[in-house]
Design a protein around this motif. Structure first.
Motif, PDB file in Angstrom:
ATOM      1  N   CYS A 164       0.858  -1.190   0.000  1.00 24.73           N
ATOM      2  CA  CYS A 164       0.000   0.000   0.000  1.00 24.73           C
ATOM      3  C   CYS A 164       0.892   1.237   0.000  1.00 24.73           C
ATOM      4  CB  CYS A 164      -0.894  -0.003   1.230  1.00 24.73           C
ATOM      5  SG  CYS A 164      -1.926   1.468   1.410  1.00 24.73           S
ATOM      6  N   VAL A 165       0.735   2.093  -1.003  1.00 24.90           N
ATOM      7  CA  VAL A 165       1.546   3.305  -1.113  1.00 24.90           C
ATOM      8  C   VAL A 165       0.936   4.393  -0.237  1.00 24.90           C
ATOM      9  CG1 VAL A 165       2.445   5.078  -2.651  1.00 24.90           C
ATOM     10  CG2 VAL A 165       2.268   2.710  -3.458  1.00 24.90           C
ATOM     11  N   LEU A 166       1.695   4.827   0.771  1.00 28.96           N
ATOM     12  CA  LEU A 166       1.224   5.856   1.694  1.00 28.96           C
ATOM     13  C   LEU A 166       1.450   7.258   1.147  1.00 28.96           C
ATOM     14  CD1 LEU A 166       2.726   4.303   4.968  1.00 28.96           C
ATOM     15  CD2 LEU A 166       0.425   3.972   4.027  1.00 28.96           C
ATOM     16  N   ARG A 203       5.126  14.595   2.494  1.00 25.90           N
ATOM     17  CA  ARG A 203       3.753  14.107   2.303  1.00 25.90           C
ATOM     18  C   ARG A 203       3.447  12.978   3.278  1.00 25.90           C
ATOM     19  NH1 ARG A 203       3.683  14.030  -4.355  1.00 25.90           N
ATOM     20  NH2 ARG A 203       2.986  16.209  -4.623  1.00 25.90           N
ATOM     21  N   ALA A 204       4.415  12.087   3.473  1.00 29.87           N
ATOM     22  CA  ALA A 204       4.217  10.968   4.395  1.00 29.87           C
ATOM     23  C   ALA A 204       4.101  11.466   5.832  1.00 29.87           C
ATOM     24  CB  ALA A 204       5.371   9.976   4.266  1.00 29.87           C
ATOM     25  N   SER A 205       4.946  12.426   6.199  1.00 32.63           N
ATOM     26  CA  SER A 205       4.929  12.963   7.565  1.00 32.63           C
ATOM     27  C   SER A 205       3.599  13.643   7.871  1.00 32.63           C
ATOM     28  CB  SER A 205       6.076  13.957   7.757  1.00 32.63           C
ATOM     29  OG  SER A 205       7.326  13.312   7.629  1.00 32.63           O
ATOM     30  N   SER A 206       3.037  14.310   6.862  1.00 33.46           N
ATOM     31  CA  SER A 206       1.758  14.992   7.059  1.00 33.46           C
ATOM     32  C   SER A 206       0.608  14.012   7.201  1.00 33.46           C
ATOM     33  CB  SER A 206       1.479  15.945   5.888  1.00 33.46           C
ATOM     34  OG  SER A 206       1.230  15.222   4.690  1.00 33.46           O
ATOM     35  N   ARG A 207       0.873  12.748   6.869  1.00 34.91           N
ATOM     36  CA  ARG A 207      -0.144  11.694   7.001  1.00 34.91           C
ATOM     37  C   ARG A 207       0.210  10.738   8.143  1.00 34.91           C
ATOM     38  NH1 ARG A 207      -0.359  10.780   0.431  1.00 34.91           N
ATOM     39  NH2 ARG A 207      -1.184  12.861  -0.036  1.00 34.91           N
ATOM     40  N   THR A 208       0.942  11.248   9.104  1.00 41.86           N
ATOM     41  CA  THR A 208       1.296  10.561  10.359  1.00 41.86           C
ATOM     42  C   THR A 208       2.333   9.445  10.216  1.00 41.86           C
ATOM     43  OG1 THR A 208      -0.469   8.887  10.335  1.00 41.86           O
ATOM     44  CG2 THR A 208      -1.031  11.058  11.231  1.00 41.86           C
ATOM     45  N   THR A 209       2.970   9.300   9.086  1.00 47.61           N
ATOM     46  CA  THR A 209       4.064   8.342   8.972  1.00 47.61           C
ATOM     47  C   THR A 209       5.324   9.012   9.501  1.00 47.61           C
ATOM     48  OG1 THR A 209       3.081   7.315   7.004  1.00 47.61           O
ATOM     49  CG2 THR A 209       5.413   6.897   7.406  1.00 47.61           C
ATOM     50  N   LYS A 210       5.949   8.416  10.499  1.00 43.87           N
ATOM     51  CA  LYS A 210       7.078   9.061  11.177  1.00 43.87           C
ATOM     52  C   LYS A 210       8.412   8.344  10.973  1.00 43.87           C
ATOM     53  CE  LYS A 210       4.293  12.143  12.777  1.00 43.87           C
ATOM     54  NZ  LYS A 210       4.284  13.482  12.136  1.00 43.87           N
ATOM     55  N   GLU A 211       8.387   7.097  10.536  1.00 42.11           N
ATOM     56  CA  GLU A 211       9.632   6.365  10.362  1.00 42.11           C
ATOM     57  C   GLU A 211       9.528   5.412   9.181  1.00 42.11           C
ATOM     58  OE1 GLU A 211      10.514   4.042  13.784  1.00 42.11           O
ATOM     59  OE2 GLU A 211       8.507   3.169  13.918  1.00 42.11           O
ATOM     60  N   ALA A 212      10.684   5.008   8.686  1.00 40.65           N
ATOM     61  CA  ALA A 212      10.718   4.112   7.531  1.00 40.65           C
ATOM     62  C   ALA A 212      12.101   3.460   7.463  1.00 40.65           C
ATOM     63  CB  ALA A 212      10.434   4.885   6.243  1.00 40.65           C
ATOM     64  N   GLY A 225      11.770  14.971   8.150  1.00 44.37           N
ATOM     65  CA  GLY A 225      11.356  14.602   9.504  1.00 44.37           C
ATOM     66  C   GLY A 225      11.210  13.118   9.723  1.00 44.37           C
ATOM     67  N   LEU A 226      11.333  12.327   8.659  1.00 48.02           N
ATOM     68  CA  LEU A 226      11.220  10.880   8.808  1.00 48.02           C
ATOM     69  C   LEU A 226      12.464  10.322   9.497  1.00 48.02           C
ATOM     70  CD1 LEU A 226       9.795   9.641   5.380  1.00 48.02           C
ATOM     71  CD2 LEU A 226       8.591   9.804   7.559  1.00 48.02           C
ATOM     72  N   LYS A 227      12.264   9.358  10.368  1.00 50.78           N
ATOM     73  CA  LYS A 227      13.373   8.658  11.011  1.00 50.78           C
ATOM     74  C   LYS A 227      13.701   7.416  10.181  1.00 50.78           C
ATOM     75  CE  LYS A 227      12.242  10.171  15.719  1.00 50.78           C
ATOM     76  NZ  LYS A 227      11.891   9.730  17.101  1.00 50.78           N
ATOM     77  N   ILE A 228      14.863   7.445   9.545  1.00 52.55           N
ATOM     78  CA  ILE A 228      15.274   6.336   8.674  1.00 52.55           C
ATOM     79  C   ILE A 228      16.696   5.930   9.056  1.00 52.55           C
ATOM     80  CG2 ILE A 228      15.603   5.565   6.304  1.00 52.55           C
ATOM     81  CD1 ILE A 228      13.747   7.808   5.406  1.00 52.55           C
ATOM     82  N   VAL A 243       3.291  21.916   0.731  1.00 53.71           N
ATOM     83  CA  VAL A 243       2.852  20.673   1.379  1.00 53.71           C
ATOM     84  C   VAL A 243       2.237  20.974   2.733  1.00 53.71           C
ATOM     85  CG1 VAL A 243       3.614  18.460   2.304  1.00 53.71           C
ATOM     86  CG2 VAL A 243       4.543  19.291   0.151  1.00 53.71           C
ATOM     87  N   LYS A 244       2.776  21.985   3.443  1.00 57.00           N
ATOM     88  CA  LYS A 244       2.224  22.364   4.743  1.00 57.00           C
ATOM     89  C   LYS A 244       0.795  22.870   4.586  1.00 57.00           C
ATOM     90  CE  LYS A 244       3.203  25.220   8.794  1.00 57.00           C
ATOM     91  NZ  LYS A 244       4.138  26.224   9.389  1.00 57.00           N
ATOM     92  N   LYS A 245       0.560  23.707   3.567  1.00 56.84           N
ATOM     93  CA  LYS A 245      -0.798  24.222   3.334  1.00 56.84           C
ATOM     94  C   LYS A 245      -1.740  23.087   2.946  1.00 56.84           C
ATOM     95  CE  LYS A 245       0.522  28.868   1.778  1.00 56.84           C
ATOM     96  NZ  LYS A 245       0.530  29.808   0.623  1.00 56.84           N
ATOM     97  N   GLU A 246      -1.221  22.132   2.155  1.00 63.30           N
ATOM     98  CA  GLU A 246      -2.032  20.990   1.743  1.00 63.30           C
ATOM     99  C   GLU A 246      -2.471  20.171   2.943  1.00 63.30           C
ATOM    100  OE1 GLU A 246      -1.147  16.831  -0.614  1.00 63.30           O
ATOM    101  OE2 GLU A 246      -0.280  18.664  -1.444  1.00 63.30           O
ATOM    102  N   ALA A 247      -1.563  20.003   3.910  1.00 61.57           N
ATOM    103  CA  ALA A 247      -1.866  19.226   5.097  1.00 61.57           C
ATOM    104  C   ALA A 247      -2.899  19.952   5.980  1.00 61.57           C
ATOM    105  CB  ALA A 247      -0.597  18.971   5.900  1.00 61.57           C
ATOM    106  N   GLN A 248      -2.790  21.281   6.058  1.00 63.35           N
ATOM    107  CA  GLN A 248      -3.704  22.056   6.887  1.00 63.35           C
ATOM    108  C   GLN A 248      -5.113  22.087   6.312  1.00 63.35           C
ATOM    109  OE1 GLN A 248      -1.655  25.828   7.087  1.00 63.35           O
ATOM    110  NE2 GLN A 248      -0.430  25.226   8.866  1.00 63.35           N
ATOM    111  N   SER A 249      -5.229  21.928   4.994  1.00 65.90           N
ATOM    112  CA  SER A 249      -6.543  21.987   4.340  1.00 65.90           C
ATOM    113  C   SER A 249      -7.320  20.690   4.474  1.00 65.90           C
ATOM    114  CB  SER A 249      -6.366  22.324   2.863  1.00 65.90           C
ATOM    115  OG  SER A 249      -5.666  21.284   2.178  1.00 65.90           O
ATOM    116  N   ARG A 250      -6.670  19.634   4.943  1.00 69.77           N
ATOM    117  CA  ARG A 250      -7.364  18.351   5.096  1.00 69.77           C
ATOM    118  C   ARG A 250      -8.308  18.375   6.289  1.00 69.77           C
ATOM    119  NH1 ARG A 250      -2.135  15.820   4.142  1.00 69.77           N
ATOM    120  NH2 ARG A 250      -1.994  15.240   1.964  1.00 69.77           N
TER     121      ARG A 250
END
Length: 202
Positions: free
Chosen positions: A57-59, A93-102, A128-131, A195-202
């Motif tokens: 599944c592509v996040l 984009r992933a961070s704005s959808r609550t994905t924090k690590e990979a 911001g991703l922890k990899i 991307v920040k504005k996109e996340a806030q508009s959700r």
């Protein structure tokens, strides 16, 4: 009684040199989303992928082809700066959808220090991703910004014909290659704001 061959035929994707199943199993059993980075002849593609029983599944995803139309990028689509911006876009984009690590998934490519794959990784980490990764494999920050390209353009400017041939795509897009580092920072800032504005508009 005649017997057939006794060897085991590898899976089709392994025969086609497309999938290392042993490495893939290790990545899947980690239970962490994968940052899948793939390099084509023209573009860099970065995806955050989560394995599920029904399939991957592509996040979140990003393609360096997006940089030109969406963010005004005038540089190349397959160099180190473009790879970094692609990884940054996918990671943000992933961070704005609550994905924090990979964990990084480079497929069948060999580990090459400072390559476009690790430029994309650096972008995802900066989002911001922890990899988990080694700092040694990451490109020099100056190269990520395209300073090596700008320096080469300055050195080549004494030969106008060669300069025009070498940087025809930059010039056609309205960008002097010497200005690439500054342009990189402008696009990066615009991308993060978008991307920040996109996340806030959700």
């Amino acid at each position: 009684m005649a017997k057939g061959p006794t060897y085991n035929l590898p899976f089709r994707r392994r025969r086609e040199n497309r999938t290392d199943y042993e490495r893939r199993r290790t990545l899947l059993t980690a239970g962490t989303p994968r940052l899948v980075v793939r390099i084509t002849g023209k573009h860099t593609i970065a995806q955050l992928v989560e394995a599920k029983p029904s399939g991957d599944c592509v996040l979140a995803s990003a393609n360096s082809a997006e940089l030109t139309g969406s963010f005004g990028w005038k540089g190349g689509s397959r160099d180190l700066p473009a790879a970094y911006l692609t990884g940054l876009l996918a990671g943000t984009r992933a961070s704005s959808r609550t994905t924090k690590e990979a964990i990084i998934d480079i497929g069948l490519r060999r580990v090459t220090k400072g390559s476009r794959i690790f430029s994309a990784l650096k972008g995802a980490v900066d989002s911001g991703l922890k990899i988990p990764h080694s700092e040694e494999v990451l490109p020099n920050p100056a190269r990520i910004r395209g300073e090596h390209i700008a320096d080469y353009a300055k050195a080549l400017s004494s030969d106008p014909e060669q300069y025009k041939r070498q940087f025809s795509r930059y010039l056609a897009a309205g960008l002097k290659p010497e200005d690439l580092p500054e342009h990189f920072e402008q696009v990066k800032k615009k991308m993060l704001g978008s991307v920040k504005k996109e996340a806030q508009s959700r």
